[in-house]
Design a protein around this motif. Sequence first.
Motif, PDB file in Angstrom:
ATOM      1  N   UNK A  12      13.625   0.716   3.277  1.00 61.32           N
ATOM      2  CA  UNK A  12      12.771   0.737   2.442  1.00 61.32           C
ATOM      3  C   UNK A  12      13.018   1.943   0.976  1.00 61.32           C
ATOM      4  N   UNK A  13      13.071   1.528  -0.505  1.00 65.76           N
ATOM      5  CA  UNK A  13      13.135   2.029  -1.505  1.00 65.76           C
ATOM      6  C   UNK A  13      12.404   3.970  -1.333  1.00 65.76           C
ATOM      7  N   UNK A  14      11.203   3.808  -0.953  1.00 67.19           N
ATOM      8  CA  UNK A  14      10.857   4.969  -1.172  1.00 67.19           C
ATOM      9  C   UNK A  14      11.136   6.112   0.346  1.00 67.19           C
ATOM     10  N   UNK A  15      12.559   6.345   0.461  1.00 69.39           N
ATOM     11  CA  UNK A  15      13.177   7.606   0.975  1.00 69.39           C
ATOM     12  C   UNK A  15      13.042   9.129   1.105  1.00 69.39           C
ATOM     13  N   UNK A  16      12.773   9.452   1.863  1.00 72.94           N
ATOM     14  CA  UNK A  16      12.014  11.133   1.621  1.00 72.94           C
ATOM     15  C   UNK A  16      13.350  11.466   1.629  1.00 72.94           C
ATOM     16  N   UNK A  17      13.477  13.557   0.929  1.00 75.66           N
ATOM     17  CA  UNK A  17      13.886  14.161   1.307  1.00 75.66           C
ATOM     18  C   UNK A  17      14.874  14.448   1.879  1.00 75.66           C
ATOM     19  N   UNK A  18      16.196  14.473   2.477  1.00 77.54           N
ATOM     20  CA  UNK A  18      16.318  15.164   3.646  1.00 77.54           C
ATOM     21  C   UNK A  18      16.788  13.572   4.463  1.00 77.54           C
ATOM     22  N   UNK A  19      16.545  12.313   4.456  1.00 76.80           N
ATOM     23  CA  UNK A  19      16.897  10.833   4.856  1.00 76.80           C
ATOM     24  C   UNK A  19      18.136  10.420   4.717  1.00 76.80           C
ATOM     25  N   UNK A  20      19.275  10.583   5.256  1.00 82.15           N
ATOM     26  CA  UNK A  20      20.996  10.321   5.772  1.00 82.15           C
ATOM     27  C   UNK A  20      20.667   8.779   5.827  1.00 82.15           C
ATOM     28  N   UNK A  21      22.024   8.740   5.783  1.00 83.62           N
ATOM     29  CA  UNK A  21      22.234   6.858   5.695  1.00 83.62           C
ATOM     30  C   UNK A  21      22.624   6.502   7.443  1.00 83.62           C
ATOM     31  N   UNK A  22      22.621   5.844   7.530  1.00 87.54           N
ATOM     32  CA  UNK A  22      22.741   5.326   8.956  1.00 87.54           C
ATOM     33  C   UNK A  22      24.072   4.602   8.579  1.00 87.54           C
ATOM     34  N   UNK A  23      24.555   5.032   9.424  1.00 89.34           N
ATOM     35  CA  UNK A  23      26.184   4.618   9.364  1.00 89.34           C
ATOM     36  C   UNK A  23      26.891   3.681   7.820  1.00 89.34           C
ATOM     37  N   UNK A  24      26.856   5.529   6.778  1.00 91.12           N
ATOM     38  CA  UNK A  24      27.360   4.780   5.862  1.00 91.12           C
ATOM     39  C   UNK A  24      27.118   3.595   5.052  1.00 91.12           C
TER      40      UNK A  24
END
Length: 338
Positions: A12-24
């Motif tokens: 989702x485009x709504x991404x919370x603070x602290x979230x990280x990419x999955x496998x770049x």
Amino acid sequence: MKRYYRPIAQTDAARPAGAVPLAGGWCWFSHAEVLTRAGSEGLVPVADLPEEVVARLSAPRAQMADIGFDRPSIMGILNVTPDSFSDGGKFDAPEVALARARALVAAGADMLDIGGESTRPGALEVPVEEEISRTAPVIAALRSGGFATPISIDTRKAAVAEATLAAGADLVNDVSAMLFDPAMEAVVAATQAPVCLMHAQGLPEGMQADPRYDNVLLDVYDHLEERLVAAEAAGIARARVLIDPGIGFGKTVAHNLALIRGLSLFHGFGCPLLLGVSRKRFIGTIGGAEAADARAPGTLAVTLAGLAQGAQMHRVHDVAEIAQGVRLFDAITRGYEQ
């Protein structure tokens, strides 16, 4: 007690603070499920996960055989065999195989996977010399004709890998994770070729007789972890390894579904994931498609489920149909430029 960390993949485009990419890649995660052999310990926020776990789950994957893993890619299947389960005998003549290879790339394949031995359920082993004679001339002819697309050789045998890498193949796709032929590790290490390690329970001739697991998701993970450690010990860098959970190789319908539901767990290796579900029996069983070549819609559905969990490479027969679906998924999740 050993703990396993399954990232909860999001797009989702709504991404919370602290979230990280999955496998770049195109997915992200803010929580992971902690699994043990005793059951689930629930969801844990990224901030509370071990640093080394977050690093492995989030780091961009190294490019391999000119394929980048920040976007989805398609591996087109070219079986030069008389007995593969859905296309056996269609492309085993060299001139037909060459035409098919070019057609797959035109349809959207980023890589070709060329195989000279069927590993369908019930298939018997092909002699080394015959497997080489089916595959190496096709690869050599493609390269001599200016074919630049990366090529994978689908083989369990070291001598076949060595001959086809010399003919121009770029990657070894070993459905036995280098267990079938003890010499495979040395060939892959010496040639510096990337390798795909796949899980399989048993040999093709009997693998679907009565497959059993204590916990299929964790059993497959542990097996692949052992094979990855063995590969590194043999001098094969982790950055040169793809991981494939082996859908349909010694698994029931329930096993396959459990692996697909838990697919994001395998990002914990720090390697790109290859998902091979194309036209497989469980798709026909669930989707009501008896003929293998009628399973493209079901294949696309499972491919999209894999994409939603960040699986980077997808091995398919119906390249044009799956490529269209992947492009739409990519446009929705990463954006589209006209």
